[in-house]
Design a protein around this motif. Structure first.
Motif, PDB file in Angstrom:
ATOM      1  N   THR A  28       0.835  -1.206   0.000  1.00 50.14           N
ATOM      2  CA  THR A  28       0.000   0.000   0.000  1.00 50.14           C
ATOM      3  C   THR A  28       0.863   1.246   0.000  1.00 50.14           C
ATOM      4  O   THR A  28       0.633   2.181  -0.776  1.00 50.14           O
ATOM      5  CB  THR A  28      -0.943  -0.007   1.222  1.00 50.14           C
ATOM      6  OG1 THR A  28      -1.793  -1.153   1.146  1.00 50.14           O
ATOM      7  CG2 THR A  28      -1.784   1.249   1.279  1.00 50.14           C
ATOM      8  N   ASN A 135      -7.425   0.314   3.314  1.00 43.91           N
ATOM      9  CA  ASN A 135      -8.763  -0.282   3.337  1.00 43.91           C
ATOM     10  C   ASN A 135      -9.130  -0.880   1.985  1.00 43.91           C
ATOM     11  O   ASN A 135      -9.783  -1.925   1.917  1.00 43.91           O
ATOM     12  CB  ASN A 135      -9.805   0.739   3.796  1.00 43.91           C
ATOM     13  CG  ASN A 135      -9.778   0.896   5.302  1.00 43.91           C
ATOM     14  OD1 ASN A 135      -9.507  -0.048   6.036  1.00 43.91           O
ATOM     15  ND2 ASN A 135     -10.044   2.100   5.764  1.00 43.91           N
ATOM     16  N   GLU A 136      -8.715  -0.235   0.910  1.00 47.46           N
ATOM     17  CA  GLU A 136      -8.944  -0.795  -0.423  1.00 47.46           C
ATOM     18  C   GLU A 136      -8.188  -2.110  -0.583  1.00 47.46           C
ATOM     19  O   GLU A 136      -8.712  -3.076  -1.145  1.00 47.46           O
ATOM     20  CB  GLU A 136      -8.528   0.209  -1.501  1.00 47.46           C
ATOM     21  CG  GLU A 136      -9.428   1.439  -1.529  1.00 47.46           C
ATOM     22  CD  GLU A 136      -8.878   2.572  -2.376  1.00 47.46           C
ATOM     23  OE1 GLU A 136      -7.780   2.415  -2.991  1.00 47.46           O
ATOM     24  OE2 GLU A 136      -9.536   3.629  -2.430  1.00 47.46           O
ATOM     25  N   TRP A 137      -6.948  -2.145  -0.077  1.00 51.05           N
ATOM     26  CA  TRP A 137      -6.167  -3.391  -0.134  1.00 51.05           C
ATOM     27  C   TRP A 137      -6.866  -4.479   0.689  1.00 51.05           C
ATOM     28  O   TRP A 137      -6.960  -5.630   0.252  1.00 51.05           O
ATOM     29  CB  TRP A 137      -4.746  -3.157   0.389  1.00 51.05           C
ATOM     30  CG  TRP A 137      -3.927  -4.404   0.380  1.00 51.05           C
ATOM     31  CD1 TRP A 137      -3.192  -4.904  -0.654  1.00 51.05           C
ATOM     32  CD2 TRP A 137      -3.789  -5.340   1.454  1.00 51.05           C
ATOM     33  NE1 TRP A 137      -2.600  -6.087  -0.285  1.00 51.05           N
ATOM     34  CE2 TRP A 137      -2.949  -6.383   1.004  1.00 51.05           C
ATOM     35  CE3 TRP A 137      -4.290  -5.399   2.752  1.00 51.05           C
ATOM     36  CZ2 TRP A 137      -2.615  -7.471   1.801  1.00 51.05           C
ATOM     37  CZ3 TRP A 137      -3.946  -6.490   3.552  1.00 51.05           C
ATOM     38  CH2 TRP A 137      -3.117  -7.511   3.059  1.00 51.05           C
ATOM     39  N   GLU A 139     -10.059  -4.797   1.339  1.00 53.89           N
ATOM     40  CA  GLU A 139     -11.245  -5.279   0.624  1.00 53.89           C
ATOM     41  C   GLU A 139     -10.862  -6.348  -0.395  1.00 53.89           C
ATOM     42  O   GLU A 139     -11.541  -7.373  -0.519  1.00 53.89           O
ATOM     43  CB  GLU A 139     -11.962  -4.122  -0.068  1.00 53.89           C
ATOM     44  CG  GLU A 139     -12.720  -3.219   0.883  1.00 53.89           C
ATOM     45  CD  GLU A 139     -13.388  -2.059   0.172  1.00 53.89           C
ATOM     46  OE1 GLU A 139     -13.672  -2.167  -1.051  1.00 53.89           O
ATOM     47  OE2 GLU A 139     -13.618  -1.027   0.831  1.00 53.89           O
ATOM     48  N   ARG A 140      -9.761  -6.111  -1.113  1.00 55.90           N
ATOM     49  CA  ARG A 140      -9.297  -7.122  -2.075  1.00 55.90           C
ATOM     50  C   ARG A 140      -8.851  -8.393  -1.347  1.00 55.90           C
ATOM     51  O   ARG A 140      -9.105  -9.508  -1.822  1.00 55.90           O
ATOM     52  CB  ARG A 140      -8.162  -6.557  -2.932  1.00 55.90           C
ATOM     53  CG  ARG A 140      -8.628  -5.463  -3.891  1.00 55.90           C
ATOM     54  CD  ARG A 140      -7.555  -5.056  -4.898  1.00 55.90           C
ATOM     55  NE  ARG A 140      -6.330  -4.546  -4.298  1.00 55.90           N
ATOM     56  CZ  ARG A 140      -6.137  -3.286  -3.918  1.00 55.90           C
ATOM     57  NH1 ARG A 140      -7.094  -2.390  -4.065  1.00 55.90           N
ATOM     58  NH2 ARG A 140      -4.984  -2.916  -3.392  1.00 55.90           N
ATOM     59  N   ARG A 154     -11.264  -3.480   8.894  1.00 56.33           N
ATOM     60  CA  ARG A 154     -10.784  -2.306   8.170  1.00 56.33           C
ATOM     61  C   ARG A 154      -9.738  -1.591   9.007  1.00 56.33           C
ATOM     62  O   ARG A 154      -9.584  -1.847  10.189  1.00 56.33           O
ATOM     63  CB  ARG A 154     -11.928  -1.371   7.797  1.00 56.33           C
ATOM     64  CG  ARG A 154     -12.557  -0.646   8.952  1.00 56.33           C
ATOM     65  CD  ARG A 154     -13.771   0.162   8.484  1.00 56.33           C
ATOM     66  NE  ARG A 154     -14.521   0.632   9.609  1.00 56.33           N
ATOM     67  CZ  ARG A 154     -15.275  -0.103  10.405  1.00 56.33           C
ATOM     68  NH1 ARG A 154     -15.385  -1.378  10.188  1.00 56.33           N
ATOM     69  NH2 ARG A 154     -15.913   0.425  11.415  1.00 56.33           N
TER      70      ARG A 154
END
Length: 195
Positions: A28, A135-137, A139-140, A154
């Motif tokens: 990230t 947080n995007e990482w 989710e993946r 999260r």
């Protein structure tokens, strides 16, 4: 060192999930630093889990815990105390970054990822941007089944703790020490085994 606060069940988080958070911490940061055209070309080489502590219920709206990571990175032309995140910078570092940006633009033909004349960015990520990107990482990682969303739901916040070990720098500044040569050889041998 950095501390990342996660929402989730600290009692259920697994060692494998903590290993994935090491990868997520590093990946990230590196993706954001590249997107923002960091003039010092900061890269997080390693993030190692050190400690996990429960956040007291009265200090959080939901169950959460903090994970402390020791981070090692490298950068071009930076001082050993250079912060990871732009919100930890001061005016003196901003002036040095401007000088390095100009030098980097001249070296663009040698593989710098940012276009000459890029404006409005040219900095390292701040902790808010990092938290959103993490947080995007996550989710993946949830979608891929690598992290249980009940255990690590999260990221709530990120804090740069600084380098508390006064005998070594968080960033390597380009000078090679004897211990660095050993580490470089070890990494090279590991990489050869992966091929």
């Amino acid at each position: 060192k950095i501390s990342v606060e996660f929402a989730g069940d600290v009692d259920a988080v697994t060692n494998l999930e903590l290993v994935f958070t090491e990868d997520g911490t590093r990946m990230t940061y590196n993706q954001l630093a590249a997107e923002l055209c960091d003039p010092l070309v900061r890269r997080m080489v390693n993030a190692t889990f050190e400690e996990i502590t429960r956040v007291p219920a009265e200090l959080s709206r939901e169950p959460s815990y903090r994970v402390r990571f020791a981070v090692v990175g490298n950068c071009r032309g930076c001082a050993p105390d250079t912060p990871l995140f732009s919100d930890a910078s001061n005016a003196r570092r901003a002036l040095k970054a401007e000088h390095n940006k100009n030098q980097r633009q001249m070296e663009d033909v040698n593989g710098c990822p940012c276009p000459v004349g890029a404006t409005g960015l040219e900095r390292s990520p701040n902790t808010g941007e990092y938290t959103v990107a993490y947080n995007e990482w996550l989710e993946r990682a949830h979608d891929a089944g690598r992290v249980n969303p009940d255990n690590i739901a999260r990221t709530l916040n990120t804090v740069e703790l600084g380098n508390t070990d006064s005998t070594s720098a968080a960033f390597h500044t380009g000078r090679v020490r004897g211990t660095d040569v050993g580490n470089i050889l070890f990494v090279a041998l590991v990489m050869l085994k992966m091929i």
